[in-house]
Design a protein around this motif. Structure first.
Motif, PDB file in Angstrom:
ATOM      1  N   UNK A   1     -10.436 -20.936  -1.774  1.00  0.00           N
ATOM      2  CA  UNK A   1     -11.320 -20.493  -2.862  1.00  0.00           C
ATOM      3  C   UNK A   1     -10.609 -19.454  -3.730  1.00  0.00           C
ATOM      4  N   UNK A   2      -9.874 -18.543  -3.076  1.00  0.00           N
ATOM      5  CA  UNK A   2      -9.176 -17.498  -3.838  1.00  0.00           C
ATOM      6  C   UNK A   2      -8.017 -18.065  -4.650  1.00  0.00           C
TER       7      UNK A   2
ATOM      8  N   UNK B   1      -3.280  -1.545 -13.839  1.00  0.00           N
ATOM      9  CA  UNK B   1      -2.072  -2.203 -14.336  1.00  0.00           C
ATOM     10  C   UNK B   1      -2.101  -2.293 -15.860  1.00  0.00           C
TER      11      UNK B   1
ATOM     12  N   UNK C   1     -12.371 -12.418   4.604  1.00  0.00           N
ATOM     13  CA  UNK C   1     -13.799 -12.774   4.580  1.00  0.00           C
ATOM     14  C   UNK C   1     -14.132 -13.869   3.567  1.00  0.00           C
ATOM     15  N   UNK C   2     -13.142 -14.245   2.739  1.00  0.00           N
ATOM     16  CA  UNK C   2     -13.367 -15.320   1.766  1.00  0.00           C
ATOM     17  C   UNK C   2     -12.301 -16.388   2.055  1.00  0.00           C
ATOM     18  N   UNK C   3     -12.679 -17.685   2.040  1.00  0.00           N
ATOM     19  CA  UNK C   3     -11.665 -18.704   2.333  1.00  0.00           C
ATOM     20  C   UNK C   3     -10.501 -18.637   1.339  1.00  0.00           C
TER      21      UNK C   3
ATOM     22  N   UNK D   1      -3.525  -7.744  -5.784  1.00  0.00           N
ATOM     23  CA  UNK D   1      -4.660  -7.009  -5.224  1.00  0.00           C
ATOM     24  C   UNK D   1      -5.626  -7.971  -4.544  1.00  0.00           C
ATOM     25  N   UNK D   2      -5.768  -9.175  -5.079  1.00  0.00           N
ATOM     26  CA  UNK D   2      -6.631 -10.169  -4.437  1.00  0.00           C
ATOM     27  C   UNK D   2      -6.090 -10.520  -3.047  1.00  0.00           C
TER      28      UNK D   2
ATOM     29  N   UNK E   1      -8.343 -19.748 -12.114  1.00  0.00           N
ATOM     30  CA  UNK E   1      -9.463 -19.574 -13.062  1.00  0.00           C
ATOM     31  C   UNK E   1      -9.408 -18.188 -13.717  1.00  0.00           C
ATOM     32  N   UNK E   2      -9.033 -17.168 -12.936  1.00  0.00           N
ATOM     33  CA  UNK E   2      -8.902 -15.816 -13.498  1.00  0.00           C
ATOM     34  C   UNK E   2      -7.826 -15.796 -14.598  1.00  0.00           C
TER      35      UNK E   2
ATOM     36  N   UNK F   1      -6.749  -7.597  -0.630  1.00  0.00           N
ATOM     37  CA  UNK F   1      -8.163  -7.519  -0.235  1.00  0.00           C
ATOM     38  C   UNK F   1      -8.481  -8.665   0.729  1.00  0.00           C
TER      39      UNK F   1
ATOM     40  N   UNK G   1      -8.027  -2.483  -9.998  1.00  0.00           N
ATOM     41  CA  UNK G   1      -6.562  -2.599 -10.015  1.00  0.00           C
ATOM     42  C   UNK G   1      -6.074  -3.185 -11.348  1.00  0.00           C
TER      43      UNK G   1
ATOM     44  N   UNK H   1      -7.853 -21.067  -6.014  1.00  0.00           N
ATOM     45  CA  UNK H   1      -8.452 -21.679  -7.212  1.00  0.00           C
ATOM     46  C   UNK H   1      -8.970 -20.594  -8.156  1.00  0.00           C
ATOM     47  N   UNK H   2      -9.609 -19.580  -7.554  1.00  0.00           N
ATOM     48  CA  UNK H   2     -10.207 -18.531  -8.377  1.00  0.00           C
ATOM     49  C   UNK H   2      -9.149 -17.782  -9.184  1.00  0.00           C
TER      50      UNK H   2
ATOM     51  N   UNK I   1     -16.164 -15.877 -13.344  1.00  0.00           N
ATOM     52  CA  UNK I   1     -15.372 -16.806 -12.527  1.00  0.00           C
ATOM     53  C   UNK I   1     -15.890 -16.797 -11.086  1.00  0.00           C
TER      54      UNK I   1
ATOM     55  N   UNK J   1     -10.671  -5.591  -7.424  1.00  0.00           N
ATOM     56  CA  UNK J   1      -9.534  -6.179  -8.140  1.00  0.00           C
ATOM     57  C   UNK J   1      -9.605  -5.832  -9.628  1.00  0.00           C
TER      58      UNK J   1
ATOM     59  N   UNK K   1     -18.806  -9.839   0.173  1.00  0.00           N
ATOM     60  CA  UNK K   1     -17.333  -9.800   0.088  1.00  0.00           C
ATOM     61  C   UNK K   1     -16.839 -10.174  -1.311  1.00  0.00           C
ATOM     62  N   UNK K   2     -17.499 -11.143  -1.955  1.00  0.00           N
ATOM     63  CA  UNK K   2     -17.023 -11.588  -3.273  1.00  0.00           C
ATOM     64  C   UNK K   2     -17.243 -10.533  -4.350  1.00  0.00           C
TER      65      UNK K   2
ATOM     66  N   UNK L   1     -18.174 -19.792  -8.648  1.00  0.00           N
ATOM     67  CA  UNK L   1     -17.834 -20.284  -7.313  1.00  0.00           C
ATOM     68  C   UNK L   1     -18.905 -19.957  -6.276  1.00  0.00           C
TER      69      UNK L   1
ATOM     70  N   UNK M   1     -14.569  -7.897  -3.852  1.00  0.00           N
ATOM     71  CA  UNK M   1     -13.301  -8.397  -4.398  1.00  0.00           C
ATOM     72  C   UNK M   1     -13.253  -8.235  -5.921  1.00  0.00           C
TER      73      UNK M   1
ATOM     74  N   UNK N   1     -14.158 -11.865 -14.973  1.00  0.00           N
ATOM     75  CA  UNK N   1     -13.874 -12.010 -13.540  1.00  0.00           C
ATOM     76  C   UNK N   1     -15.174 -12.246 -12.764  1.00  0.00           C
TER      77      UNK N   1
ATOM     78  N   UNK O   1       0.833  -1.207   0.000  1.00  0.00           N
ATOM     79  CA  UNK O   1       0.000   0.000   0.000  1.00  0.00           C
ATOM     80  C   UNK O   1       0.863   1.251   0.000  1.00  0.00           C
TER      81      UNK O   1
ATOM     82  N   UNK P   1      -0.558  -8.677 -11.106  1.00  0.00           N
ATOM     83  CA  UNK P   1      -1.073  -7.563 -10.303  1.00  0.00           C
ATOM     84  C   UNK P   1      -2.450  -7.908  -9.724  1.00  0.00           C
ATOM     85  N   UNK P   2      -3.231  -8.719 -10.435  1.00  0.00           N
ATOM     86  CA  UNK P   2      -4.522  -9.174  -9.909  1.00  0.00           C
ATOM     87  C   UNK P   2      -4.310 -10.077  -8.686  1.00  0.00           C
TER      88      UNK P   2
END
Lengths: 221, 221
Positions: A169-170, B154, A164-166, A154-155, A176-177, A158, B150, A172-173, B184, B147, B139-140, B188, B143, B181, A103, A150-151
Motif C-alpha cells: 500500500x505504501x 525538506x 502497521x500499514x502493508x 520518512x515514509x 500517488x504522492x 515510519x 518532514x 503505491x501510495x 491520496x 511525513x 496509523x495512516x 486508499x 503517517x 497527501x 535518525x 525525502x518523503x
C-alpha cells in the motif's frame, strides 16, 4: 584468503550485522566471531569499528542507489512503482541499520556517513530526472523531486516503526504522492503544468496514475 | 549580572551567531567578544562550545515548537497557512544554523541535539492532531502528519539553498501538499476518507483548500 578478498568478506559480515541491529549494539568481537577470525585480525584490516561501519555503509549505499536504476521504457508510473518495490525491499532487509543511520546519532553521524547518505539521495534525484527526460530542471521541479525523495525516506522510517500499514500500500501510495506533489506544483506554475501534462499523456488508464484518478473520483462522489 | 541572567544573555548571543553561520565556524572567542566578556568567563558558565550550542538549540527548539501553536478557531486550511508563515519566519531568521543542524554532521549531531530536533517534530505532530480534533490517530493519519512535517523540513532546507522560489508560494504549497497527501491516503482508506470529508466540510470556498481545488480544475481543463 587474499587481503582484498578478506576485506570484502568482513564488509559483508559487518553489513549483515549492522543491518539487523542498531550499529551501536554491534561489537568488533561479534563481527570477528561471525567472520570466523580473531579480533586482532579484524583490526589488521580495519583500524576500528567506524572504518568498518563506513565501508559497510559504502556497499549498502551503492546497492540502494542501484535500485533506482530502471530501463527508460514504458509509462513513468509503472517505472516508479517498480523502483518503490526495490526501495522497500532494501529497507526491509536493512531495517534496524537503516533506521539508526537515518535518525542520526553519535555512532552513525560522521561526515563520511552523511556524505554517503547524500550520495544516495543525489543518485535517486538524477535517476528520476532522467526518467522525466529533463536535463536542466527548473527550481520547482528540483523541489518536487528532492522533497518527494525525502518523503519516501520518512515514509519508510515510519513504516519500520511497527510496520502497521502493508508495504505494498505504501509503495503505491508513494507513487500517488509523487503525482499529487507534482499536481500541486503544477497548480502554481505553468512550466510544471506542461511537464505534468506531458507525463500523463503517456500513462495508460490502468497504470498507477490512472488508478489514483479513479480512486479520487470515487472519493469525491 | 547574576549567574542565570548572564547565562541567558550568553545563550542569546550564541543563538544569534549559531543562526547566522554554520555552528562549526563560530568560535568561543567570537561569542565572548560579542557578549563583551572574556573567554575564560564564557567557560565559567559553559564547560565548552557543545554545551553552549545545546543550550542555544534548546531555546531555538522551544521557539520553533511554539510557532505551531494556533487557536482552535476557524477552518483548518487558514490555520495551517498561518503556521507555515511563522515556520518560514523561523527558518528565515535562523537559516545557516537550521541547515547545518538538519543536514547533520559531527559538530551538530549529538544525542542531545537529535533529541531536541525530535522534540520539535513531536510538538508539531501533537499540535496538528489537535487541530484535526483527533486524540487517538490511526496509523495512516500518523503517517500523513509525520511525513508532511518532514516534507515541510525538506522544503525549507531546499528553499534555503538559493531561495529560488518565493517563500509565500512555498507556504501556500505546503498547505496544499497537506491536502494532497491526505487525499491520496483517503483514496486508499475509508477512515481517512471520512476525516478528509469532515475537514473539507468546514472549509470556505476562498480558503487555501478551496484555492487548490480551483487551481486543479483550471489545470485539468
Amino acid at each position: 584468503m587474499g587481503v582484498e578478498e578478506r576485506r570484502q568478506q568482513l564488509i559483508g559480515v559487518a553489513l549483515e550485522l549492522f543491518s539487523r541491529r542498531s550499529p551501536d549494539e554491534v561489537s568488533i568481537d561479534e563481527i570477528a566471531s561471525a567472520a570466523g577470525i580473531s579480533r586482532p585480525l579484524v583490526y589488521h584490516y580495519f583500524p576500528g569499528k567506524l572504518s568498518l561501519y563506513e565501508a559497510a555503509l559504502h556497499r549498502a549505499s551503492d546497492e540502494l542507489a542501484s535500485r533506482f536504476v530502471e530501463p527508460r521504457e514504458g509509462p513513468l508510473g509503472a517505472r516508479l512503482l517498480r523502483v518503490m518495490g526495490r526501495y522497500f525491499d532494501f529497507v526491509d532487509e536493512h531495517g534496524p541499520g537503516f533506521s539508526a543511520l537515518m535518525r542520526g546519532g553519535p555512532a552513525v553521524g560522521s561526515s563520511t556517513t552523511n556524505a554517503l547518505v547524500d550520495s544516495v539521495r543525489q543518485a535517486a534525484y538524477v535517476q528520476i530526472l532522467s526518467h522525466l527526460g529533463v536535463t536542466d530542471p527548473p527550481a520547482r521541479l528540483e523541489l518536487v523531486v528532492r522533497s518527494w525523495i525525502s518523503l519516501a525516506e520518512s515514509t519508510a522510517l515510519i513504516w519500520l516503526d511497527g510496520r502497521r500499514i502493508p508495504r505494498a500500500e505504501l509503495e503505491t501510495q508513494l507513487v500517488h504522492d509523487f503525482a499529487a506533489l507534482t499536481a500541486v506544483s503544477a497548480a502554481h506554475d505553468e512550466e510544471m503544468g506542461a511537464l505534468l501534462r506531458r507525463v500523463l499523456a503517456e500513462e495508460p488508464a490502468d497504470g498507477p496514475f490512472g488508478d489514483l484518478v479513479g480512486r479520487l473520483i470515487a472519493l469525491a462522489s
